[in-house]
Motif scaffolding. Sequence first.
Motif, short mmCIF file in Angstrom:
data_model
loop_
_atom_site.label_atom_id
_atom_site.label_comp_id
_atom_site.label_asym_id
_atom_site.label_seq_id
_atom_site.Cartn_x
_atom_site.Cartn_y
_atom_site.Cartn_z
N LEU A 99 59.45 39.01 38.48
CA LEU A 99 59.00 40.06 39.28
C LEU A 99 57.46 39.92 39.41
O LEU A 99 56.73 40.18 40.40
N ARG A 100 56.78 39.81 38.25
CA ARG A 100 55.10 40.03 38.17
C ARG A 100 54.86 41.10 38.84
O ARG A 100 53.58 40.99 39.33
N VAL A 101 55.23 42.32 38.56
CA VAL A 101 54.94 43.43 39.15
C VAL A 101 53.63 43.97 38.45
O VAL A 101 52.70 44.60 39.08
N PHE A 102 53.56 43.76 37.34
CA PHE A 102 52.52 44.24 36.63
C PHE A 102 51.52 43.14 36.26
O PHE A 102 50.35 43.41 35.76
N GLU A 103 51.68 41.87 36.52
CA GLU A 103 50.80 40.71 36.27
C GLU A 103 49.95 40.37 37.38
O GLU A 103 49.11 39.50 37.30
N THR A 104 50.09 41.13 38.62
CA THR A 104 49.32 40.97 39.74
C THR A 104 48.83 42.08 40.29
O THR A 104 49.49 43.19 40.03
N HIS A 105 47.69 42.30 40.89
CA HIS A 105 47.14 43.36 41.47
C HIS A 105 46.53 42.99 42.63
O HIS A 105 45.66 42.20 42.84
N PHE A 106 47.26 43.11 43.83
CA PHE A 106 46.77 42.56 45.07
C PHE A 106 46.60 41.21 45.35
O PHE A 106 45.73 40.69 45.83
N GLY A 107 47.54 40.71 44.69
CA GLY A 107 47.58 39.03 44.64
C GLY A 107 46.75 38.39 43.46
O GLY A 107 46.66 37.33 43.57
N VAL A 108 45.89 39.22 42.77
CA VAL A 108 45.20 38.43 41.87
C VAL A 108 45.82 38.94 40.32
O VAL A 108 46.28 39.98 40.01
N ASP A 109 45.84 37.67 39.66
CA ASP A 109 46.33 37.80 38.35
C ASP A 109 45.38 38.78 37.41
O ASP A 109 44.38 38.86 37.24
N VAL A 110 46.31 39.47 36.60
CA VAL A 110 45.76 40.53 35.49
C VAL A 110 46.34 40.34 34.26
O VAL A 110 47.54 39.95 34.58
N ASP A 115 52.35 45.08 24.90
CA ASP A 115 53.11 46.31 24.40
C ASP A 115 53.46 47.20 25.32
O ASP A 115 54.68 47.60 25.63
N GLU A 116 52.72 47.51 26.40
CA GLU A 116 53.24 48.53 27.69
C GLU A 116 54.05 47.54 28.50
O GLU A 116 55.05 48.22 28.82
N LEU A 117 53.87 46.13 28.53
CA LEU A 117 55.08 45.54 29.38
C LEU A 117 56.19 45.74 28.84
O LEU A 117 57.41 45.83 29.30
N ALA A 118 56.27 45.48 27.29
CA ALA A 118 57.56 45.53 26.59
C ALA A 118 58.37 46.87 26.78
O ALA A 118 59.41 47.07 26.95
N ARG A 119 57.51 47.83 26.84
CA ARG A 119 57.79 49.38 26.84
C ARG A 119 58.46 49.48 28.29
O ARG A 119 59.66 50.04 28.69
#
Length: 184
Positions: A99-110, A115-119
């Motif tokens: 889903l890459r919800v947390f890996e993108t911000h307005f279409g830009v990879d971040v 550890d936060e992702l795992a939680r």
Amino acid sequence: MNRPQTTFTSTTESNLLISVSLSLSLAPTLYSLHSFVIHQTPSKQEKMSVEVLDSATIIGFVEDEEAFNAFIGDRFSCLDVDRDGRLSYAEMLQDLQGLRVFETHFGVDVKPDPDELARVYGSLFVQFDHDANGSVDLEEFKAETRRMMLAMADDLGFLPVQMVLEEDSFLKKAVERELTKVAA
């Protein structure tokens, strides 16, 4: 009905090929703007579209037991790689990461904190694992998906919003169901 249609292709700075086809369909109570985008990641190509929907689109799909159960059964089967009738954390994790919800911000990879992702992914899995036995069966998957989709519908309200949807996603299926009913 003849619909105006525009098609164009462009290449972004990162050489991502995007092909877009626009068509506007006006119906008494529903309109849909279709835009198909091929998003190429290193591992796969995803077909996406821009759709207009509101809470009634989601609620109608969830309340249509036949359509909802068919979608949930198909989705569960795709995720149940080992075919044991239960989804492990590992089986759901790959889909959640996709889903890459947390890996993108307005279409830009971040780069989010691993550890936060795992939680976050762990807490999402726990939401599905109602009996806390370490796996998710079809009924748990169905119940939690229903709960999440109705919460999303509640948040959307009755004003239409435009969203980019993956071709085989729950929301895309809800839009297709509604378009089919309007066309009939």
